[in-house]
Scaffold this active site. Structure first.
Site, PDB file in Angstrom:
ATOM      1  N   GLY A  15      -7.104  -5.681  -9.352  1.00  0.00           N
ATOM      2  CA  GLY A  15      -7.676  -4.748  -8.389  1.00  0.00           C
ATOM      3  C   GLY A  15      -8.613  -3.766  -9.066  1.00  0.00           C
ATOM      4  O   GLY A  15      -9.797  -4.028  -9.254  1.00  0.00           O
ATOM      5  N   GLY A  62      -1.090  -5.120 -11.290  1.00  0.00           N
ATOM      6  CA  GLY A  62      -0.879  -3.768 -11.800  1.00  0.00           C
ATOM      7  C   GLY A  62      -1.346  -3.589 -13.236  1.00  0.00           C
ATOM      8  O   GLY A  62      -0.804  -4.210 -14.157  1.00  0.00           O
ATOM      9  N   ASP A  63      -2.390  -2.773 -13.432  1.00  0.00           N
ATOM     10  CA  ASP A  63      -2.871  -2.394 -14.764  1.00  0.00           C
ATOM     11  C   ASP A  63      -3.405  -3.555 -15.594  1.00  0.00           C
ATOM     12  O   ASP A  63      -3.356  -3.510 -16.821  1.00  0.00           O
ATOM     13  CB  ASP A  63      -1.770  -1.675 -15.564  1.00  0.00           C
ATOM     14  CG  ASP A  63      -1.351  -0.347 -14.957  1.00  0.00           C
ATOM     15  OD1 ASP A  63      -2.004   0.087 -13.987  1.00  0.00           O
ATOM     16  OD2 ASP A  63      -0.376   0.249 -15.441  1.00  0.00           O
ATOM     17  N   CYS A 120       0.827  -1.201   0.000  1.00  0.00           N
ATOM     18  CA  CYS A 120       0.000   0.000   0.000  1.00  0.00           C
ATOM     19  C   CYS A 120       0.864   1.255   0.000  1.00  0.00           C
ATOM     20  O   CYS A 120       1.713   1.424   0.884  1.00  0.00           O
ATOM     21  CB  CYS A 120      -0.931   0.011   1.216  1.00  0.00           C
ATOM     22  SG  CYS A 120      -2.006   1.459   1.230  1.00  0.00           S
ATOM     23  N   LYS A 126       2.340  -9.295  -0.033  1.00  0.00           N
ATOM     24  CA  LYS A 126       2.075  -8.421  -1.178  1.00  0.00           C
ATOM     25  C   LYS A 126       2.993  -7.213  -1.066  1.00  0.00           C
ATOM     26  O   LYS A 126       3.046  -6.560  -0.022  1.00  0.00           O
ATOM     27  CB  LYS A 126       0.615  -7.966  -1.210  1.00  0.00           C
ATOM     28  CG  LYS A 126       0.306  -7.109  -2.445  1.00  0.00           C
ATOM     29  CD  LYS A 126      -1.180  -6.892  -2.643  1.00  0.00           C
ATOM     30  CE  LYS A 126      -1.461  -6.266  -4.012  1.00  0.00           C
ATOM     31  NZ  LYS A 126      -1.100  -4.849  -4.099  1.00  0.00           N
TER      32      LYS A 126
END
Length: 332
Positions: A228, A205-206, A104, A143
């Site tokens: 996500g 990611g993306d 995060c 993570k």
């Protein structure tokens, strides 16, 4: 051909995981994504300090009733003993996998030497990994990001530490802490992490389209993907990616009737889970995501965000989709 994804003793139904997102991956959203094809859904992060767990926010984050197994709970903090204790308590509450948050980038998390800020202190990282992995007899996962900033991409070093500590799987977001969510994710570092350890590695990611999913799996050699933001307002992305990876073909976009059904059921779940007052507020952001591709003028969303009544929210969604089916354009 889909890779087989394992975390400790658990073989996941498929290698697509809902990435933990604060304020998003609550129980209603996790259960919805599982129904839409996700192989696992990780909870929102729970702060490691159990003295704070009496708050309503923590109580809803600790609620996993009726969820399919395995149940994965993410914990966040910067104190090894406190994190170890949080892992033990969550295992006692029914968590079957504990995930440590070192990914995060939020300031309020990083300022407390937690989240991706931890990656700057490798000695502390080692202490946390050792403490949490030895505290519980269920799998512990990690993570993280690719590093602290673009000159300090130390994810491969931390990945080897994690494997040595007994961590069972690693997820890597293809940005550094300094990147936040800016620019494009890069996957070379994730490929390097995958090459440097023997435990499962998941790329994040993306990943917003089936083509991107296949490209990232091929480029990194990862065992699976964490998705996500790509699932916000599009929980069916999991079945789309699965179908494409298995067949090379695209599923058609869900018809309006199905989108309405998914959104209406999600709305009802949020109202039931949080109660009307909180549920109505939390529903607003989800509705905004669902309608991004429809309500481009944002006129409907502005009106929806002013509604304070659960039944009125439900009725307004019915009216909105009825108007779409009739070819009407919403006007304020």
């Amino acid at each position: 051909m889909l890779p087989t994804a394992k975390i400790g003793p658990y073989t996941l139904p498929n290698p697509l995981i809902v990435a933990p997102m604060a304020g998003v991956t609550d129980r209603p959203f996790r259960q919805l994504c599982r129904r839409m094809g996700a192989g696992l859904a990780v909870s929102e992060m729970v702060i490691a300090d159990s003295k704070l767990w009496h708050t309503r926010k923590s109580q809803t984050r600790l609620n996993h009733q009726g969820e399919p197994e395995p149940r994965s709970v993410q914990i966040a903090g910067g104190d090894p003993d406190m994190l170890a204790d949080a892992a033990r308590q969550n295992a006692a509450f029914g968590a079957q996998i504990i995930d440590i948050n070192m990914g995060c980038p939020a300031k309020k998390v990083c300022n407390k030497a937690a989240g991706s800020a931890l990656m700057k202190d490798e000695k502390l990282v080692r202490a946390i990994l050792d403490a949490v992995a030895s505290a519980v007899d269920i799998p512990v996962t990690l993570k993280m990001r690719t590093g602290w900033d673009q000159d300090n991409r130390n994810a491969p070093v931390i990945a080897r530490m994690a494997e040595d500590a007994g961590i069972q799987a690693i997820a890597v977001h293809g940005r550094t802490r300094a990147d936040k969510y800016n620019g494009d994710a890069e996957y070379d570092t994730i490929a390097e992490v995958k090459a440097s350890v023997g435990i499962p590695v998941f790329a994040n990611g993306d990943i917003t389209t089936p083509e991107k999913a296949r490209q990232v799996l091929t480029h990194t050699g990862a065992d699976g993907l964490l998705i996500g933001r790509g699932a916000q307002g599009r929980p069916w992305i999991f079945r789309e990616i699965l179908h494409y990876l298995e067949t090379g073909e695209h599923l058609p976009e869900p018809p309006l009737n199905e989108v309405e059904k998914i959104l209406s059921e999600h709305l009802a779940e949020l109202h039931g889970f949080y109660g009307e007052k909180m549920g109505v507020r939390i529903a607003r952001k989800h509705v905004g995501w669902y309608l991004q591709s429809h309500d481009q003028s944002k006129q409907f969303r502005k009106r929806f965000n002013a509604i304070d009544d659960a039944l009125e929210q439900k009725d307004s969604i019915e009216q909105y989709f009825s108007g779409l089916r009739n070819g009407e354009v919403f006007a304020a």
